[in-house]
Design an enzyme around this catalytic site. Structure first.
Site, short mmCIF file in Angstrom:
data_model
loop_
_atom_site.label_atom_id
_atom_site.label_comp_id
_atom_site.label_asym_id
_atom_site.label_seq_id
_atom_site.Cartn_x
_atom_site.Cartn_y
_atom_site.Cartn_z
N LYS A 1 0.91 -1.28 0.15
CA LYS A 1 -0.06 0.03 -0.03
C LYS A 1 0.84 1.27 -0.04
CE LYS A 1 -3.78 1.73 2.76
NZ LYS A 1 -4.77 1.41 3.82
N SER B 1 -9.76 1.55 3.07
CA SER B 1 -9.09 2.20 2.20
C SER B 1 -7.86 1.51 1.53
CB SER B 1 -8.09 3.31 2.89
OG SER B 1 -7.22 2.71 3.79
N SER C 1 -9.61 -1.11 7.31
CA SER C 1 -9.21 -0.98 5.80
C SER C 1 -8.40 -2.18 5.18
CB SER C 1 -8.16 0.15 5.75
OG SER C 1 -9.01 1.30 5.73
N1 GLN Z 1 -13.20 3.71 6.92
C1 GLN Z 1 -12.22 3.83 8.19
C2 GLN Z 1 -11.84 5.48 8.27
O1 GLN Z 1 -12.21 5.94 7.25
C3 GLN Z 1 -11.13 3.10 8.32
C4 GLN Z 1 -10.03 3.42 7.52
C5 GLN Z 1 -8.75 2.54 7.65
O2 GLN Z 1 -8.74 1.71 8.24
N2 GLN Z 1 -7.66 2.88 7.44
O3 GLN Z 1 -11.19 5.84 8.93
#
Ligand code: GLN
Length: 490
Positions: A79, A154, A178
Protein backbone atom coordinates in the site's frame (compact mmCIF):
# COMPACT_ATOMS: atom_id res chain seq x y z
CA UNK A 1 0.65 -22.30 -16.80
CA UNK A 2 -1.78 -19.82 -15.25
CA UNK A 3 0.51 -18.68 -12.47
CA UNK A 4 -1.84 -15.97 -11.24
CA UNK A 5 -4.47 -18.48 -10.13
CA UNK A 6 -2.03 -20.03 -7.64
CA UNK A 7 -1.90 -19.02 -4.00
CA UNK A 8 1.28 -17.33 -2.74
CA UNK A 9 2.34 -20.56 -0.98
CA UNK A 10 1.68 -22.69 -4.07
CA UNK A 11 3.81 -20.35 -6.15
CA UNK A 12 6.49 -20.34 -3.44
CA UNK A 13 6.53 -24.14 -3.53
CA UNK A 14 7.02 -24.20 -7.31
CA UNK A 15 9.82 -21.68 -7.00
CA UNK A 16 11.47 -23.77 -4.30
CA UNK A 17 11.31 -26.87 -6.49
CA UNK A 18 12.77 -24.93 -9.41
CA UNK A 19 9.65 -25.39 -11.57
CA UNK A 20 9.16 -21.63 -11.88
CA UNK A 21 11.81 -18.97 -11.41
CA UNK A 22 11.22 -15.70 -9.51
CA UNK A 23 11.94 -13.86 -12.76
CA UNK A 24 9.25 -15.85 -14.62
CA UNK A 25 6.76 -15.20 -11.84
CA UNK A 26 7.59 -11.48 -11.87
CA UNK A 27 7.18 -11.31 -15.66
CA UNK A 28 3.79 -13.03 -15.36
CA UNK A 29 2.68 -10.54 -12.71
CA UNK A 30 3.82 -7.53 -14.73
CA UNK A 31 1.88 -8.88 -17.68
CA UNK A 32 -1.29 -9.24 -15.55
CA UNK A 33 -0.81 -5.72 -14.18
CA UNK A 34 -0.57 -4.27 -17.68
CA UNK A 35 -3.86 -5.99 -18.57
CA UNK A 36 -5.79 -5.13 -15.40
CA UNK A 37 -4.45 -1.69 -14.42
CA UNK A 38 -6.37 0.30 -17.06
CA UNK A 39 -9.58 -1.25 -15.69
CA UNK A 40 -9.12 -1.25 -11.93
CA UNK A 41 -6.40 1.38 -11.23
CA UNK A 42 -5.08 -0.70 -8.31
CA UNK A 43 -1.50 0.60 -8.58
CA UNK A 44 -0.12 4.12 -8.16
CA UNK A 45 3.44 3.06 -9.06
CA UNK A 46 4.66 -0.08 -10.83
CA UNK A 47 8.30 -1.10 -10.79
CA UNK A 48 8.95 -3.29 -13.82
CA UNK A 49 12.76 -3.05 -14.13
CA UNK A 50 13.42 -2.84 -10.41
CA UNK A 51 11.14 -5.84 -9.77
CA UNK A 52 12.89 -7.97 -12.40
CA UNK A 53 16.28 -7.02 -10.96
CA UNK A 54 15.05 -7.89 -7.46
CA UNK A 55 13.71 -11.24 -8.73
CA UNK A 56 17.10 -12.03 -10.26
CA UNK A 57 18.72 -11.26 -6.92
CA UNK A 58 16.36 -13.66 -5.13
CA UNK A 59 17.03 -16.29 -7.77
CA UNK A 60 20.77 -16.01 -7.07
CA UNK A 61 20.23 -16.27 -3.33
CA UNK A 62 18.15 -19.41 -3.83
CA UNK A 63 20.70 -20.96 -6.18
CA UNK A 64 23.33 -20.13 -3.56
CA UNK A 65 21.41 -22.38 -1.18
CA UNK A 66 19.91 -19.71 1.10
CA UNK A 67 16.71 -20.75 2.88
CA UNK A 68 14.44 -17.74 2.58
CA UNK A 69 11.21 -19.37 3.72
CA UNK A 70 8.00 -20.27 1.88
CA UNK A 71 7.43 -16.92 0.15
CA UNK A 72 10.86 -16.62 -1.50
CA UNK A 73 10.58 -15.21 -5.00
CA UNK A 74 6.86 -14.51 -4.73
CA UNK A 75 5.99 -11.08 -6.17
CA UNK A 76 3.93 -8.76 -3.97
CA UNK A 77 2.90 -5.12 -3.61
CA UNK A 78 2.63 -2.61 -0.77
CA UNK A 79 0.00 0.00 0.00
CA UNK A 80 1.31 3.46 -0.85
CA UNK A 81 1.47 4.60 2.78
CA UNK A 82 4.31 2.16 3.52
CA UNK A 83 7.73 3.76 3.10
CA UNK A 84 10.04 2.30 0.49
CA UNK A 85 13.55 3.70 0.05
CA UNK A 86 13.89 5.83 -3.07
CA UNK A 87 10.42 4.78 -4.30
CA UNK A 88 7.57 7.26 -4.35
CA UNK A 89 5.27 6.86 -1.33
CA UNK A 90 2.34 9.19 -1.82
CA UNK A 91 -0.46 8.15 0.57
CA UNK A 92 -2.55 8.82 -2.57
CA UNK A 93 -2.29 12.53 -1.74
CA UNK A 94 -1.18 15.48 -3.79
CA UNK A 95 0.72 16.75 -0.76
CA UNK A 96 3.11 13.76 -0.88
CA UNK A 97 3.03 13.45 -4.67
CA UNK A 98 6.82 13.53 -5.09
CA UNK A 99 7.88 12.09 -1.73
CA UNK A 100 10.48 9.32 -2.01
CA UNK A 101 11.42 8.25 1.53
CA UNK A 102 15.09 7.84 2.43
CA UNK A 103 14.37 4.57 4.27
CA UNK A 104 12.36 1.35 4.11
CA UNK A 105 9.59 0.48 6.56
CA UNK A 106 10.66 -2.39 8.81
CA UNK A 107 7.97 -4.53 7.22
CA UNK A 108 9.30 -3.80 3.72
CA UNK A 109 12.80 -4.73 4.89
CA UNK A 110 11.55 -7.97 6.41
CA UNK A 111 9.69 -8.99 3.27
CA UNK A 112 12.81 -8.30 1.22
CA UNK A 113 14.71 -10.55 3.62
CA UNK A 114 12.12 -13.28 3.00
CA UNK A 115 12.68 -13.04 -0.76
CA UNK A 116 9.63 -10.90 -1.56
CA UNK A 117 9.75 -9.15 -4.94
CA UNK A 118 8.19 -5.67 -4.87
CA UNK A 119 6.01 -5.05 -7.93
CA UNK A 120 4.80 -1.60 -6.95
CA UNK A 121 2.79 0.62 -4.66
CA UNK A 122 -0.95 0.31 -4.31
CA UNK A 123 -3.70 2.85 -4.61
CA UNK A 124 -5.80 3.74 -1.57
CA UNK A 125 -8.01 6.39 -0.02
CA UNK A 126 -6.02 9.56 0.63
CA UNK A 127 -4.07 9.05 3.88
CA UNK A 128 -6.10 5.83 4.41
CA UNK A 129 -9.20 7.84 5.30
CA UNK A 130 -12.22 6.30 3.68
CA UNK A 131 -14.10 3.11 2.99
CA UNK A 132 -14.23 3.10 -0.81
CA UNK A 133 -10.78 4.00 -2.29
CA UNK A 134 -12.43 6.85 -4.16
CA UNK A 135 -10.64 9.73 -2.41
CA UNK A 136 -7.26 9.02 -4.04
CA UNK A 137 -5.54 11.89 -5.84
CA UNK A 138 -4.71 9.24 -8.46
CA UNK A 139 -8.33 8.39 -9.20
CA UNK A 140 -10.70 5.79 -7.78
CA UNK A 141 -9.87 2.08 -7.63
CA UNK A 142 -12.51 -0.18 -9.20
CA UNK A 143 -13.74 -3.55 -8.03
CA UNK A 144 -12.51 -6.34 -10.35
CA UNK A 145 -15.79 -8.20 -9.79
CA UNK A 146 -17.80 -5.29 -11.19
CA UNK A 147 -15.95 -2.25 -12.50
CA UNK A 148 -18.92 0.02 -11.71
CA UNK A 149 -18.45 -0.69 -7.99
CA UNK A 150 -15.93 0.32 -5.33
CA UNK A 151 -13.36 -2.21 -4.08
CA UNK A 152 -13.79 -0.97 -0.49
CA UNK A 153 -11.20 1.02 1.37
CA UNK A 154 -8.91 2.26 2.29
CA UNK A 155 -6.67 -0.61 1.07
CA UNK A 156 -8.80 -0.97 -2.07
CA UNK A 157 -5.74 -1.23 -4.32
CA UNK A 158 -4.39 -4.15 -2.28
CA UNK A 159 -7.65 -6.10 -2.40
CA UNK A 160 -8.31 -5.34 -6.08
CA UNK A 161 -4.77 -6.33 -7.10
CA UNK A 162 -4.96 -9.68 -5.31
CA UNK A 163 -8.49 -10.36 -6.60
CA UNK A 164 -7.44 -9.61 -10.18
CA UNK A 165 -4.35 -11.84 -9.91
CA UNK A 166 -1.88 -8.94 -10.26
CA UNK A 167 0.14 -10.07 -7.26
CA UNK A 168 0.07 -13.07 -4.96
CA UNK A 169 -0.20 -11.08 -1.80
CA UNK A 170 -0.27 -7.45 -0.75
CA UNK A 171 0.22 -5.48 2.43
CA UNK A 172 -2.46 -3.07 3.57
CA UNK A 173 -2.98 -0.97 6.67
CA UNK A 174 -6.01 -1.17 8.92
CA UNK A 175 -7.00 1.68 11.25
CA UNK A 176 -10.70 0.89 11.34
CA UNK A 177 -11.18 -1.91 8.83
CA UNK A 178 -9.11 -0.91 5.82
CA UNK A 179 -7.67 -4.40 5.27
CA UNK A 180 -10.74 -6.42 6.17
CA UNK A 181 -13.52 -4.49 4.44
CA UNK A 182 -11.86 -4.27 0.99
CA UNK A 183 -10.89 -7.94 1.29
CA UNK A 184 -14.57 -8.66 1.87
CA UNK A 185 -15.77 -6.55 -1.08
CA UNK A 186 -13.18 -8.13 -3.41
CA UNK A 187 -13.55 -11.79 -2.37
CA UNK A 188 -10.06 -12.23 -0.89
CA UNK A 189 -8.71 -12.90 2.62
CA UNK A 190 -7.33 -10.04 4.72
CA UNK A 191 -6.02 -10.01 8.27
CA UNK A 192 -5.44 -7.28 10.81
CA UNK A 193 -3.17 -8.72 13.48
CA UNK A 194 -3.11 -7.68 17.15
CA UNK A 195 -1.96 -4.08 17.68
CA UNK A 196 1.81 -4.06 18.13
CA UNK A 197 2.59 -7.41 16.52
CA UNK A 198 3.85 -5.90 13.24
CA UNK A 199 6.17 -2.91 13.53
CA UNK A 200 4.63 0.35 12.32
CA UNK A 201 8.04 1.92 11.65
CA UNK A 202 7.76 3.41 8.17
CA UNK A 203 3.97 3.31 8.01
CA UNK A 204 2.83 6.89 7.45
CA UNK A 205 0.59 7.43 10.45
CA UNK A 206 -3.14 8.05 10.29
CA UNK A 207 -4.23 7.29 13.88
CA UNK A 208 -1.24 5.82 15.67
CA UNK A 209 -3.10 4.05 18.48
CA UNK A 210 -5.26 2.18 15.96
CA UNK A 211 -3.01 1.68 12.88
CA UNK A 212 -1.76 -1.78 12.08
CA UNK A 213 -0.39 -3.38 8.89
CA UNK A 214 -1.28 -6.84 7.67
CA UNK A 215 -1.66 -9.13 4.67
CA UNK A 216 -4.24 -9.39 1.91
CA UNK A 217 -4.01 -12.69 0.04
CA UNK A 218 -6.15 -15.49 -1.35
CA UNK A 219 -6.07 -17.74 1.71
CA UNK A 220 -5.66 -17.74 5.47
CA UNK A 221 -2.57 -19.92 5.02
CA UNK A 222 -0.96 -17.25 2.81
CA UNK A 223 -1.79 -14.63 5.47
CA UNK A 224 -0.14 -16.85 8.10
CA UNK A 225 3.03 -17.08 6.00
CA UNK A 226 3.16 -13.29 5.56
CA UNK A 227 2.64 -12.70 9.28
CA UNK A 228 5.35 -15.26 10.09
CA UNK A 229 7.72 -13.15 8.02
CA UNK A 230 6.70 -9.77 9.41
CA UNK A 231 5.74 -10.01 13.09
CA UNK A 232 8.07 -9.22 15.96
CA UNK A 233 9.66 -6.58 18.17
CA UNK A 234 11.32 -3.64 16.47
CA UNK A 235 13.44 -1.24 18.48
CA UNK A 236 12.35 1.54 16.09
CA UNK A 237 8.67 1.17 17.08
CA UNK A 238 8.14 1.55 20.82
CA UNK A 239 4.65 0.03 20.59
CA UNK A 240 5.84 -3.17 18.91
CA UNK A 241 5.58 -6.32 21.00
CA UNK A 242 8.10 -9.06 21.64
CA UNK A 243 5.84 -11.79 20.27
CA UNK A 244 6.77 -15.27 19.22
CA UNK A 245 6.94 -15.34 15.43
CA UNK A 246 7.31 -17.88 12.66
CA UNK A 247 4.88 -20.42 14.13
CA UNK A 248 1.55 -19.49 12.52
CA UNK A 249 1.74 -21.35 9.22
CA UNK A 250 3.03 -24.52 10.85
CA UNK A 251 0.19 -24.36 13.39
CA UNK A 252 -2.62 -24.62 10.84
CA UNK A 253 -4.13 -28.05 11.44
CA UNK A 254 -7.70 -27.57 10.24
CA UNK A 255 -8.89 -28.87 13.60
CA UNK A 256 -11.54 -26.71 15.26
CA UNK A 257 -13.10 -29.43 17.40
CA UNK A 258 -14.22 -28.05 20.73
CA UNK A 259 -13.50 -24.46 19.75
CA UNK A 260 -16.14 -22.10 21.17
CA UNK A 261 -17.36 -19.44 18.76
CA UNK A 262 -19.76 -16.65 19.79
CA UNK A 263 -22.17 -15.00 17.36
CA UNK A 264 -22.91 -11.54 18.83
CA UNK A 265 -26.60 -10.90 18.11
CA UNK A 266 -25.88 -7.15 18.21
CA UNK A 267 -23.96 -7.60 14.94
CA UNK A 268 -26.85 -9.25 13.11
CA UNK A 269 -29.60 -6.67 13.69
CA UNK A 270 -31.05 -3.76 11.73
CA UNK A 271 -29.05 -2.38 8.84
CA UNK A 272 -27.50 -5.71 7.90
CA UNK A 273 -28.29 -6.85 4.37
CA UNK A 274 -30.26 -10.13 4.31
CA UNK A 275 -27.93 -11.90 1.88
CA UNK A 276 -24.88 -10.94 3.94
CA UNK A 277 -26.58 -12.18 7.12
CA UNK A 278 -27.46 -15.51 5.50
CA UNK A 279 -23.92 -16.05 4.15
CA UNK A 280 -22.26 -15.30 7.50
CA UNK A 281 -24.67 -17.57 9.38
CA UNK A 282 -23.96 -20.29 6.80
CA UNK A 283 -20.24 -19.84 7.54
CA UNK A 284 -21.01 -20.56 11.20
CA UNK A 285 -22.65 -23.83 10.13
CA UNK A 286 -19.51 -24.87 8.22
CA UNK A 287 -17.40 -24.38 11.34
CA UNK A 288 -20.01 -26.22 13.40
CA UNK A 289 -19.89 -29.15 11.01
CA UNK A 290 -16.12 -29.33 11.63
CA UNK A 291 -16.71 -29.65 15.35
CA UNK A 292 -16.77 -26.06 16.65
CA UNK A 293 -19.44 -25.08 19.19
CA UNK A 294 -21.29 -22.03 17.97
CA UNK A 295 -23.75 -20.04 20.07
CA UNK A 296 -25.35 -16.62 20.16
CA UNK A 297 -23.99 -14.07 22.60
CA UNK A 298 -24.36 -10.35 23.23
CA UNK A 299 -21.97 -7.46 22.65
CA UNK A 300 -23.91 -4.44 23.77
CA UNK A 301 -21.09 -1.97 23.12
CA UNK A 302 -21.79 -2.06 19.38
CA UNK A 303 -23.94 1.07 19.45
CA UNK A 304 -21.01 3.17 20.69
CA UNK A 305 -18.27 1.96 18.41
CA UNK A 306 -18.65 4.26 15.39
CA UNK A 307 -18.76 7.61 17.26
CA UNK A 308 -15.93 6.51 19.55
CA UNK A 309 -13.78 5.48 16.60
CA UNK A 310 -14.37 8.62 14.57
CA UNK A 311 -13.55 10.90 17.51
CA UNK A 312 -10.28 9.10 18.34
CA UNK A 313 -9.23 8.54 14.71
CA UNK A 314 -9.90 12.16 13.72
CA UNK A 315 -8.13 13.51 16.82
CA UNK A 316 -4.99 11.50 16.14
CA UNK A 317 -5.16 12.26 12.41
CA UNK A 318 -5.29 16.01 13.01
CA UNK A 319 -2.17 15.74 15.12
CA UNK A 320 -0.29 13.34 12.80
CA UNK A 321 -1.05 15.31 9.65
CA UNK A 322 0.19 18.59 11.08
CA UNK A 323 3.67 17.60 9.85
CA UNK A 324 2.59 18.07 6.22
CA UNK A 325 3.03 21.78 5.78
CA UNK A 326 5.16 22.21 2.65
CA UNK A 327 8.40 22.66 4.59
CA UNK A 328 9.97 19.22 5.00
CA UNK A 329 8.05 16.75 2.87
CA UNK A 330 6.57 16.52 -0.56
CA UNK A 331 4.68 19.21 -2.33
CA UNK A 332 4.82 22.98 -1.64
CA UNK A 333 2.36 25.61 -2.91
CA UNK A 334 3.72 28.38 -5.12
CA UNK A 335 3.31 32.12 -4.64
CA UNK A 336 3.01 32.43 -0.84
CA UNK A 337 3.59 35.65 1.09
CA UNK A 338 4.93 34.45 4.42
CA UNK A 339 5.25 31.27 6.47
CA UNK A 340 1.61 31.16 7.56
CA UNK A 341 0.52 31.70 3.98
CA UNK A 342 2.83 28.87 2.88
CA UNK A 343 1.17 26.51 5.39
CA UNK A 344 -2.30 27.66 4.42
CA UNK A 345 -1.85 27.42 0.68
CA UNK A 346 0.05 24.12 0.78
CA UNK A 347 -2.52 22.43 3.01
CA UNK A 348 -5.52 23.97 1.23
CA UNK A 349 -4.28 22.80 -2.16
CA UNK A 350 -2.51 19.63 -1.05
CA UNK A 351 -5.22 17.82 0.97
CA UNK A 352 -8.50 16.51 -0.41
CA UNK A 353 -11.96 17.12 1.06
CA UNK A 354 -12.19 14.00 3.24
CA UNK A 355 -8.78 14.59 4.82
CA UNK A 356 -9.72 18.20 5.56
CA UNK A 357 -12.98 17.04 7.14
CA UNK A 358 -11.04 14.72 9.48
CA UNK A 359 -8.50 17.42 10.38
CA UNK A 360 -11.29 19.87 11.23
CA UNK A 361 -13.20 17.30 13.26
CA UNK A 362 -10.04 16.21 15.07
CA UNK A 363 -8.97 19.74 15.86
CA UNK A 364 -12.45 20.45 17.21
CA UNK A 365 -12.60 17.45 19.56
CA UNK A 366 -9.13 18.26 20.90
CA UNK A 367 -9.81 21.95 21.49
CA UNK A 368 -10.11 23.47 24.96
CA UNK A 369 -13.65 23.13 26.20
CA UNK A 370 -14.46 20.11 24.01
CA UNK A 371 -11.53 17.85 24.89
CA UNK A 372 -13.21 16.47 28.03
CA UNK A 373 -16.64 16.21 26.42
CA UNK A 374 -15.50 14.32 23.34
CA UNK A 375 -11.94 13.08 23.24
CA UNK A 376 -11.54 12.12 26.89
CA UNK A 377 -15.01 10.55 26.90
CA UNK A 378 -14.13 8.53 23.79
CA UNK A 379 -10.97 7.22 25.47
CA UNK A 380 -13.07 6.15 28.45
CA UNK A 381 -15.54 4.35 26.18
CA UNK A 382 -12.58 2.66 24.47
CA UNK A 383 -11.63 1.22 27.88
CA UNK A 384 -15.18 -0.04 28.39
CA UNK A 385 -15.03 -1.76 25.00
CA UNK A 386 -11.80 -3.49 25.80
CA UNK A 387 -13.36 -4.88 28.97
CA UNK A 388 -16.44 -6.05 27.06
CA UNK A 389 -14.22 -8.02 24.67
CA UNK A 390 -12.16 -9.40 27.56
CA UNK A 391 -15.41 -10.67 29.08
CA UNK A 392 -16.51 -12.20 25.75
CA UNK A 393 -13.16 -13.95 25.35
CA UNK A 394 -13.52 -15.35 28.84
CA UNK A 395 -16.34 -17.43 27.36
CA UNK A 396 -15.40 -17.84 23.70
CA UNK A 397 -12.29 -18.58 21.69
CA UNK A 398 -13.51 -16.49 18.76
CA UNK A 399 -16.39 -14.27 17.67
CA UNK A 400 -17.93 -14.43 14.21
CA UNK A 401 -19.58 -11.36 12.62
CA UNK A 402 -20.14 -9.82 9.20
CA UNK A 403 -17.32 -7.58 7.89
CA UNK A 404 -19.60 -4.96 6.38
CA UNK A 405 -23.38 -4.45 6.37
CA UNK A 406 -23.60 -4.75 2.56
CA UNK A 407 -21.60 -5.87 -0.44
CA UNK A 408 -19.66 -3.33 -2.54
CA UNK A 409 -21.66 -0.16 -3.36
CA UNK A 410 -21.60 1.55 -6.75
CA UNK A 411 -18.84 4.07 -7.44
CA UNK A 412 -19.96 7.58 -6.57
CA UNK A 413 -22.70 6.46 -4.18
CA UNK A 414 -20.91 6.86 -0.84
CA UNK A 415 -18.93 10.10 -0.72
CA UNK A 416 -21.94 12.39 -0.88
CA UNK A 417 -23.15 11.01 2.45
CA UNK A 418 -20.08 10.66 4.70
CA UNK A 419 -22.09 9.84 7.82
CA UNK A 420 -23.66 6.74 6.36
CA UNK A 421 -20.26 5.75 4.98
CA UNK A 422 -18.83 6.05 8.52
CA UNK A 423 -21.70 3.94 9.87
CA UNK A 424 -20.82 1.12 7.48
CA UNK A 425 -17.55 0.66 9.42
CA UNK A 426 -19.49 -0.63 12.44
CA UNK A 427 -18.27 -4.24 12.40
CA UNK A 428 -14.60 -3.53 11.78
CA UNK A 429 -13.72 -0.51 13.95
CA UNK A 430 -14.21 -2.11 17.40
CA UNK A 431 -11.25 -4.44 16.81
CA UNK A 432 -8.95 -1.46 16.30
CA UNK A 433 -10.31 0.23 19.41
CA UNK A 434 -9.65 -2.92 21.43
CA UNK A 435 -6.40 -3.83 19.60
CA UNK A 436 -7.69 -7.28 18.61
CA UNK A 437 -6.83 -9.53 15.64
CA UNK A 438 -9.44 -10.21 12.98
CA UNK A 439 -9.67 -11.82 9.59
CA UNK A 440 -12.04 -11.26 6.70
CA UNK A 441 -12.64 -14.41 4.69
CA UNK A 442 -14.82 -14.92 1.61
CA UNK A 443 -18.05 -16.72 2.57
CA UNK A 444 -20.43 -16.28 -0.35
CA UNK A 445 -21.79 -14.15 -3.17
CA UNK A 446 -24.92 -12.02 -3.33
CA UNK A 447 -27.51 -12.07 -6.11
CA UNK A 448 -25.39 -9.59 -8.13
CA UNK A 449 -22.46 -11.99 -7.98
CA UNK A 450 -20.58 -9.75 -5.53
CA UNK A 451 -18.38 -11.32 -2.83
CA UNK A 452 -19.44 -11.42 0.83
CA UNK A 453 -16.99 -11.67 3.74
CA UNK A 454 -17.22 -13.07 7.26
CA UNK A 455 -15.07 -11.76 10.10
CA UNK A 456 -13.46 -13.94 12.76
CA UNK A 457 -12.25 -12.01 15.80
CA UNK A 458 -9.80 -13.34 18.36
CA UNK A 459 -8.44 -12.27 21.73
CA UNK A 460 -5.22 -10.22 21.79
CA UNK A 461 -2.36 -12.34 20.42
CA UNK A 462 -4.89 -14.99 19.33
CA UNK A 463 -3.65 -14.94 15.71
CA UNK A 464 -3.23 -18.72 15.81
CA UNK A 465 -6.90 -19.25 16.70
CA UNK A 466 -8.19 -16.76 14.12
CA UNK A 467 -6.06 -18.19 11.32
CA UNK A 468 -6.74 -21.75 12.45
CA UNK A 469 -10.50 -21.35 12.16
CA UNK A 470 -10.29 -19.43 8.87
CA UNK A 471 -8.01 -22.11 7.43
CA UNK A 472 -10.44 -24.83 8.56
CA UNK A 473 -13.29 -22.93 6.90
CA UNK A 474 -11.32 -22.67 3.66
CA UNK A 475 -10.60 -26.41 3.65
CA UNK A 476 -14.35 -26.98 3.32
CA UNK A 477 -15.34 -24.09 1.06
CA UNK A 478 -14.35 -22.74 -2.34
CA UNK A 479 -15.35 -19.07 -2.14
CA UNK A 480 -11.70 -18.02 -1.79
CA UNK A 481 -10.73 -19.89 -4.97
CA UNK A 482 -13.12 -17.90 -7.19
CA UNK A 483 -11.73 -15.16 -9.37
CA UNK A 484 -13.56 -12.36 -11.14
CA UNK A 485 -14.31 -12.78 -14.83
CA UNK A 486 -11.15 -12.31 -16.85
CA UNK A 487 -9.11 -13.32 -13.79
CA UNK A 488 -8.94 -17.06 -14.32
CA UNK A 489 -9.27 -17.48 -18.05
CA UNK A 490 -6.25 -15.67 -19.44
N1 GLN B 1 -13.06 3.67 6.97
C1 GLN B 1 -12.32 3.96 8.15
C2 GLN B 1 -11.88 5.40 8.14
O1 GLN B 1 -12.12 6.06 7.20
C3 GLN B 1 -11.14 3.02 8.29
C4 GLN B 1 -9.96 3.43 7.49
C5 GLN B 1 -8.75 2.60 7.78
O2 GLN B 1 -8.83 1.52 8.38
N2 GLN B 1 -7.60 3.13 7.39
O3 GLN B 1 -11.32 5.90 9.04
Amino acid sequence: MKLHTLTALQLGEKIKKGEVSPVEATRAALERISQAQPDNNAFITTLADAALAEAEGVQKRLIGGEDLGPLAGVPMALKDNICTRGIKTTCASKILGDFAPPYDATLAEKLKGAGGVLLGKLNMDEFAMGSTSETSWYGAVKNPWDLTRVPGGSSGGAAAAVAAGECWYAIGSDTGGSIRQPASYCGVTGMKPTYGTVSRYGLIAYASSLDQMGPVARTAADCAAVLDATMGKDRRDGTSLAVKSGHLLGGLTGDVRGMKIGLPVDCFGDGLDGEVRAAVLAAAEVLKARGAQVEECSLSIMKYVVPTYYIIAAAEASSNLSRFDGVKYGWRAQGYEDLTDLYNKTRTEGFGAEVKRRILLGTFVLSTGYYDAYYKKALQVKGVMKRAYDAAFGRYDLLLTPVAPTTAPKLGESLSDPLSMYLSDIYTVPLNLAGLPGISMPCGFDSHGLPIGAQLIGPALGEDKVLGAAHAFQLDTEFHTQMPRGGDDQ
